[in-house]
Design an enzyme around this catalytic site. Structure first.
Site, PDB file in Angstrom:
ATOM      1  N   ASN A  15       1.044  -1.130  -0.073  1.00  0.00           N
ATOM      2  CA  ASN A  15       0.000  -0.066   0.091  1.00  0.00           C
ATOM      3  C   ASN A  15       0.890   1.189   0.162  1.00  0.00           C
ATOM      4  O   ASN A  15       1.435   1.431   1.108  1.00  0.00           O
ATOM      5  CB  ASN A  15      -1.018  -0.057   1.356  1.00  0.00           C
ATOM      6  N   TRP A  16       1.034   1.778  -1.128  1.00  0.00           N
ATOM      7  CA  TRP A  16       1.870   3.027  -1.417  1.00  0.00           C
ATOM      8  C   TRP A  16       1.352   4.303  -0.555  1.00  0.00           C
ATOM      9  O   TRP A  16       1.840   5.053  -0.505  1.00  0.00           O
ATOM     10  CB  TRP A  16       2.038   3.223  -2.893  1.00  0.00           C
ATOM     11  N   HIS A 100      -9.457   1.167   4.867  1.00  0.00           N
ATOM     12  CA  HIS A 100      -8.132   1.341   5.610  1.00  0.00           C
ATOM     13  C   HIS A 100      -8.322   2.198   7.004  1.00  0.00           C
ATOM     14  O   HIS A 100      -9.152   3.148   6.885  1.00  0.00           O
ATOM     15  CB  HIS A 100      -7.107   1.942   4.574  1.00  0.00           C
ATOM     16  N   GLU A 102      -6.769   4.569   7.896  1.00  0.00           N
ATOM     17  CA  GLU A 102      -6.495   6.006   7.877  1.00  0.00           C
ATOM     18  C   GLU A 102      -7.722   6.631   7.137  1.00  0.00           C
ATOM     19  O   GLU A 102      -8.074   7.746   7.455  1.00  0.00           O
ATOM     20  CB  GLU A 102      -5.329   6.215   6.822  1.00  0.00           C
ATOM     21  N   GLU A 172      -5.059  -5.142  10.429  1.00  0.00           N
ATOM     22  CA  GLU A 172      -3.956  -3.998  10.732  1.00  0.00           C
ATOM     23  C   GLU A 172      -4.353  -3.243  12.296  1.00  0.00           C
ATOM     24  O   GLU A 172      -4.955  -2.338  12.208  1.00  0.00           O
ATOM     25  CB  GLU A 172      -4.070  -2.936   9.730  1.00  0.00           C
ATOM     26  N   GLY A 178       2.743   2.244  10.811  1.00  0.00           N
ATOM     27  CA  GLY A 178       3.617   3.287  10.777  1.00  0.00           C
ATOM     28  C   GLY A 178       4.494   3.720  11.757  1.00  0.00           C
ATOM     29  O   GLY A 178       5.235   4.841  12.205  1.00  0.00           O
ATOM     30  N   GLY A 239       5.255   1.360   4.679  1.00  0.00           N
ATOM     31  CA  GLY A 239       6.380   1.654   4.591  1.00  0.00           C
ATOM     32  C   GLY A 239       7.538   1.034   3.775  1.00  0.00           C
ATOM     33  O   GLY A 239       8.280   1.447   2.931  1.00  0.00           O
TER      34      GLY A 239
HETATM   35  P1  13P Z   1       3.239   0.269   7.825  1.00  0.00           P
HETATM   36  O1  13P Z   1       3.597  -1.093   7.028  1.00  0.00           O
HETATM   37  O2  13P Z   1       4.016   1.567   7.179  1.00  0.00           O
HETATM   38  O3  13P Z   1       3.251   0.322   9.109  1.00  0.00           O
HETATM   39  O4  13P Z   1       1.752   0.485   7.168  1.00  0.00           O
HETATM   40  C1  13P Z   1       0.652  -0.516   7.305  1.00  0.00           C
HETATM   41  C2  13P Z   1      -0.343  -0.018   6.479  1.00  0.00           C
HETATM   42  O5  13P Z   1      -1.231   0.706   6.842  1.00  0.00           O
HETATM   43  C3  13P Z   1      -0.713  -0.841   5.108  1.00  0.00           C
HETATM   44  O6  13P Z   1      -1.952  -0.612   4.821  1.00  0.00           O
END
Ligand code: 13P
Length: 261
Positions: A15-16, A100, A102, A172, A178, A239
């Site tokens: 996931n960019w 997601h 976010e 997640e 992150g 990341g």
């Molecule tokens: P990270 O790998 O940066 O913790 O992000 C995970 C994520 O939210 C993938 O969708």
């Protein structure tokens, strides 16, 4: 290798998020063209931003899957600034992320909206990756299982078990995204196993077939341990999907496991 793993191919999904540029896409696709084996016993996907989807689809190696990070819960129409499932399918997307954290947090997406998005994806032959996970406060107050199940159950209530099974789940934990703080393999397995047992109570065959990815600070150094867990079927990577080297390090671990090494 366990019987369950034979039924479910591992999936490594990058996931960019809101990263990338035309040059980034060119360099990443060139690197993956060289580095991804032509025949793989596991799946690899990337999720660029909407505006980089076309370039990725044009330049990607055939064996790499591509998906969007979001879609509208509406059909085509007067919905300024949104992108429909039909448009993503028309462009050549294979998959799409829904729910997601976010988007749930920053854009206040509710379980009900996420369910509508999941249904849109299925109706247009896109594979939805339904993201679920609890916050730190929810974990600390012992609500992790309830939160995760409510997120899945909202989708299940709208589309039913057969259609849920056409998607992929991604656990997640928000506190691990992150932050560099990864859930331990045991913590991930505990929730994955819970999800699968809840689904098994409804339909055991489907529960054994559905893929559940882990996401949250997954990287080359912890991927093997996480993906070795019996109910972890790969990873959703943030990341560490932003350089070919880091992403391939995770793919190599999936490769080893898929070959039973
Ligand atoms: P990270 O790998 O940066 O913790 O992000 C995970 C994520 O939210 C993938 O969708």
């Amino acid at each position: 290798m366990s019987e369950a793993m034979l039924e479910r191919r591992l999936l490594v999904a990058g996931n960019w998020k809101m990263h990338g540029s035309k040059i980034f896409v060119q360099e990443m696709m060139a690197a993956l063209q060289t580095e991804l084996p032509a025949a793989m016993a596991y799946d690899v996907a990337v999720f660029p931003t909407y505006i980089h989807l076309y370039d990725v689809i044009q330049q990607k190696p055939a064996q790499l899957l591509c998906g969007a990070q979001n879609l509208s819960e509406h059909d085509d129409g007067a919905v300024t600034g949104e992108v429909s499932a039909a448009m993503l399918a028309d462009l050549g997307c294979d998959m799409v992320l829904v729910g997601h954290s976010e988007r749930r947090v920053m854009h206040r997406e509710s379980n009900e909206e996420v369910a509508l998005k999941f249904r849109q994806a299925i109706q247009h032959q896109l594979t939805p990756v339904l993201c679920v996970g609890e916050s730190l406060v929810e974990r600390q107050s012992g609500q992790a299982f309830d939160v995760v199940w409510a997120q899945i159950n909202a989708v299940l209530g709208l589309v039913g078990m057969e259609q849920l099974a056409q998607g992929v789940l991604a656990y997640e934990p928000v506190w691990a995204i992150g932050t560099g703080e990864t859930a331990t393999a045991e913590q991930a397995q505990e929730v994955h196993q819970y999800i699968r047992s809840q689904l098994a109570a409804i339909d055991d065959t489907i529960a054994r077939r559905i893929r559940i990815l882990y996401g949250g600070s997954c990287k080359g150094s912890n991927a093997f341990e996480l993906f070795s867990m019996p109910d972890v079927d790969g990873g959703l990577i943030g990341g560490a999907s932003l350089t070919a080297q880091d992403f391939m390090a995770i793919c190599h671990q999936a490769d080893k496991l898929s070959q039973g090494v």
